[in-house]
Write a protein that holds these residues in place. Structure first.
Motif, PDB file in Angstrom:
ATOM      1  N   PRO A 125     -21.498  -1.917  -7.147  1.00 46.14           N
ATOM      2  CA  PRO A 125     -20.144  -2.212  -6.641  1.00 46.14           C
ATOM      3  C   PRO A 125     -19.094  -2.524  -7.710  1.00 46.14           C
ATOM      4  N   THR A 126     -19.409  -3.307  -8.728  1.00 40.68           N
ATOM      5  CA  THR A 126     -18.396  -3.629  -9.734  1.00 40.68           C
ATOM      6  C   THR A 126     -18.021  -2.390 -10.543  1.00 40.68           C
ATOM      7  N   ILE A 127     -18.985  -1.569 -10.870  1.00 40.79           N
ATOM      8  CA  ILE A 127     -18.695  -0.307 -11.579  1.00 40.79           C
ATOM      9  C   ILE A 127     -17.881   0.610 -10.670  1.00 40.79           C
ATOM     10  N   SER A 128     -18.216   0.628  -9.397  1.00 33.18           N
ATOM     11  CA  SER A 128     -17.454   1.425  -8.434  1.00 33.18           C
ATOM     12  C   SER A 128     -16.001   0.961  -8.365  1.00 33.18           C
ATOM     13  N   LYS A 129     -15.797  -0.345  -8.446  1.00 39.06           N
ATOM     14  CA  LYS A 129     -14.440  -0.894  -8.422  1.00 39.06           C
ATOM     15  C   LYS A 129     -13.648  -0.421  -9.640  1.00 39.06           C
ATOM     16  N   VAL A 130     -14.272  -0.399 -10.795  1.00 37.19           N
ATOM     17  CA  VAL A 130     -13.595   0.062 -12.012  1.00 37.19           C
ATOM     18  C   VAL A 130     -13.229   1.541 -11.875  1.00 37.19           C
ATOM     19  N   LEU A 131     -14.161   2.371 -11.423  1.00 39.39           N
ATOM     20  CA  LEU A 131     -13.885   3.804 -11.240  1.00 39.39           C
ATOM     21  C   LEU A 131     -12.763   4.022 -10.219  1.00 39.39           C
ATOM     22  N   THR A 132     -12.819   3.292  -9.138  1.00 37.05           N
ATOM     23  CA  THR A 132     -11.788   3.394  -8.107  1.00 37.05           C
ATOM     24  C   THR A 132     -10.429   3.027  -8.673  1.00 37.05           C
ATOM     25  N   THR A 133     -10.390   1.994  -9.468  1.00 40.97           N
ATOM     26  CA  THR A 133      -9.146   1.519 -10.060  1.00 40.97           C
ATOM     27  C   THR A 133      -8.504   2.594 -10.927  1.00 40.97           C
ATOM     28  N   ILE A 134      -9.280   3.321 -11.685  1.00 42.23           N
ATOM     29  CA  ILE A 134      -8.746   4.377 -12.551  1.00 42.23           C
ATOM     30  C   ILE A 134      -7.970   5.403 -11.723  1.00 42.23           C
ATOM     31  N   PHE A 135      -8.546   5.832 -10.616  1.00 43.87           N
ATOM     32  CA  PHE A 135      -7.875   6.822  -9.769  1.00 43.87           C
ATOM     33  C   PHE A 135      -6.628   6.247  -9.114  1.00 43.87           C
ATOM     34  N   VAL A 136      -6.744   5.057  -8.594  1.00 41.22           N
ATOM     35  CA  VAL A 136      -5.649   4.458  -7.825  1.00 41.22           C
ATOM     36  C   VAL A 136      -4.470   4.077  -8.721  1.00 41.22           C
ATOM     37  N   VAL A 137      -4.739   3.618  -9.936  1.00 42.88           N
ATOM     38  CA  VAL A 137      -3.652   3.229 -10.848  1.00 42.88           C
ATOM     39  C   VAL A 137      -2.779   4.429 -11.215  1.00 42.88           C
ATOM     40  N   GLY A 138      -3.378   5.559 -11.483  1.00 40.92           N
ATOM     41  CA  GLY A 138      -2.597   6.758 -11.798  1.00 40.92           C
ATOM     42  C   GLY A 138      -1.673   7.144 -10.656  1.00 40.92           C
ATOM     43  N   PHE A 139      -2.212   7.150  -9.457  1.00 40.01           N
ATOM     44  CA  PHE A 139      -1.408   7.448  -8.273  1.00 40.01           C
ATOM     45  C   PHE A 139      -0.291   6.423  -8.102  1.00 40.01           C
ATOM     46  N   SER A 140      -0.624   5.166  -8.279  1.00 39.21           N
ATOM     47  CA  SER A 140       0.336   4.081  -8.086  1.00 39.21           C
ATOM     48  C   SER A 140       1.503   4.172  -9.062  1.00 39.21           C
ATOM     49  N   TYR A 141       1.225   4.432 -10.323  1.00 41.42           N
ATOM     50  CA  TYR A 141       2.295   4.513 -11.327  1.00 41.42           C
ATOM     51  C   TYR A 141       3.302   5.603 -10.952  1.00 41.42           C
ATOM     52  N   LEU A 142       2.801   6.774 -10.647  1.00 40.37           N
ATOM     53  CA  LEU A 142       3.699   7.880 -10.316  1.00 40.37           C
ATOM     54  C   LEU A 142       4.521   7.568  -9.062  1.00 40.37           C
ATOM     55  N   THR A 143       3.903   6.963  -8.085  1.00 38.66           N
ATOM     56  CA  THR A 143       4.603   6.634  -6.844  1.00 38.66           C
ATOM     57  C   THR A 143       5.655   5.552  -7.062  1.00 38.66           C
ATOM     58  N   GLN A 144       5.308   4.528  -7.846  1.00 39.36           N
ATOM     59  CA  GLN A 144       6.285   3.464  -8.104  1.00 39.36           C
ATOM     60  C   GLN A 144       7.491   3.996  -8.870  1.00 39.36           C
ATOM     61  N   LYS A 145       7.231   4.793  -9.866  1.00 42.03           N
ATOM     62  CA  LYS A 145       8.311   5.313 -10.714  1.00 42.03           C
ATOM     63  C   LYS A 145       9.240   6.244  -9.931  1.00 42.03           C
ATOM     64  N   LYS A 146       8.666   7.110  -9.105  1.00 40.94           N
ATOM     65  CA  LYS A 146       9.456   8.141  -8.424  1.00 40.94           C
ATOM     66  C   LYS A 146       9.942   7.751  -7.024  1.00 40.94           C
ATOM     67  N   PHE A 147       9.374   6.670  -6.455  1.00 39.73           N
ATOM     68  CA  PHE A 147       9.724   6.339  -5.081  1.00 39.73           C
ATOM     69  C   PHE A 147      10.065   4.853  -4.895  1.00 39.73           C
ATOM     70  N   THR A 148       9.112   3.984  -5.134  1.00 44.11           N
ATOM     71  CA  THR A 148       9.278   2.570  -4.809  1.00 44.11           C
ATOM     72  C   THR A 148      10.405   1.910  -5.591  1.00 44.11           C
ATOM     73  N   PHE A 149      10.456   2.148  -6.895  1.00 46.33           N
ATOM     74  CA  PHE A 149      11.444   1.492  -7.760  1.00 46.33           C
ATOM     75  C   PHE A 149      12.354   2.515  -8.446  1.00 46.33           C
ATOM     76  N   LYS A 150      12.608   3.619  -7.774  1.00 50.77           N
ATOM     77  CA  LYS A 150      13.436   4.644  -8.400  1.00 50.77           C
ATOM     78  C   LYS A 150      14.870   4.138  -8.588  1.00 50.77           C
TER      79      LYS A 150
END
Length: 159
Positions: free
Chosen positions: A129-154
């Motif tokens: 589970p902890t390793i799974s959390k780290v792997l999950t975080t890698i995918f989600v952070v990339g998506f989050s950055y692009l969304t925040q920059k282009k939508f949430t805080f544009k």
């Protein structure tokens, strides 16, 4: 507090100035700090609060690794929003409540992504589970950055 955080981040930005824009560095620094806190809170929740035991409610049960995910997010949601709003994307001219609603929607999507990836990695791929959390975080952070920059805080173009 904002000025202190910006002072520290801007000081450490100097070696990275040729590699990336200041905003990207601030996002990586703030996001890394919030993510590290998220993983630490997840680990503590999973192992020491929940004792790796599912959480039983009257009509349903939540597995410990999923419950720990939500427990960590109780802390990291507000800290993530505040760091994004006041440190990383402070030039956004959208109203604060619009940003909050958009951030909430983004977090909702990220929760679904976290949930889906955690289920996939832990229950289907049988990754710890902890390793799974780290792997999950890698995918989600990339998506989050692009969304925040282009939508949430544009930055809205001036009319």
């Amino acid at each position: 507090m904002k000025r202190f955080i910006l002072l520290v981040l801007d000081f450490f930005y100097q070696p990275f100035a040729k590699l990336m824009p200041l905003q990207t560095f601030r996002y990586l620094a703030c996001g890394s700090g919030n993510t590290a806190m998220d993983i630490l809170l997840y680990y503590v929740s999973f192992h020491f609060i929940l004792h790796e035991t599912p959480v039983q409610f009257s009509i349903f049960t939540i597995s410990a690794h999923i419950a720990a995910l939500f427990m960590a997010m109780i802390v990291t949601f507000p800290t993530g929003f505040l760091l994004s709003k006041f440190i990383v994307f402070s030039e956004s001219n959208l109203r604060g409540r619009v940003q909050l609603v958009r951030y909430f929607m983004l977090v909702g999507i990220c929760i679904c992504l976290n949930y889906g990836f955690m289920k996939l990695f832990v229950e289907y791929f049988h990754i710890y589970p902890t390793i799974s959390k780290v792997l999950t975080t890698i995918f989600v952070v990339g998506f989050s950055y692009l969304t925040q920059k282009k939508f949430t805080f544009k930055v809205k173009a001036s009319a």
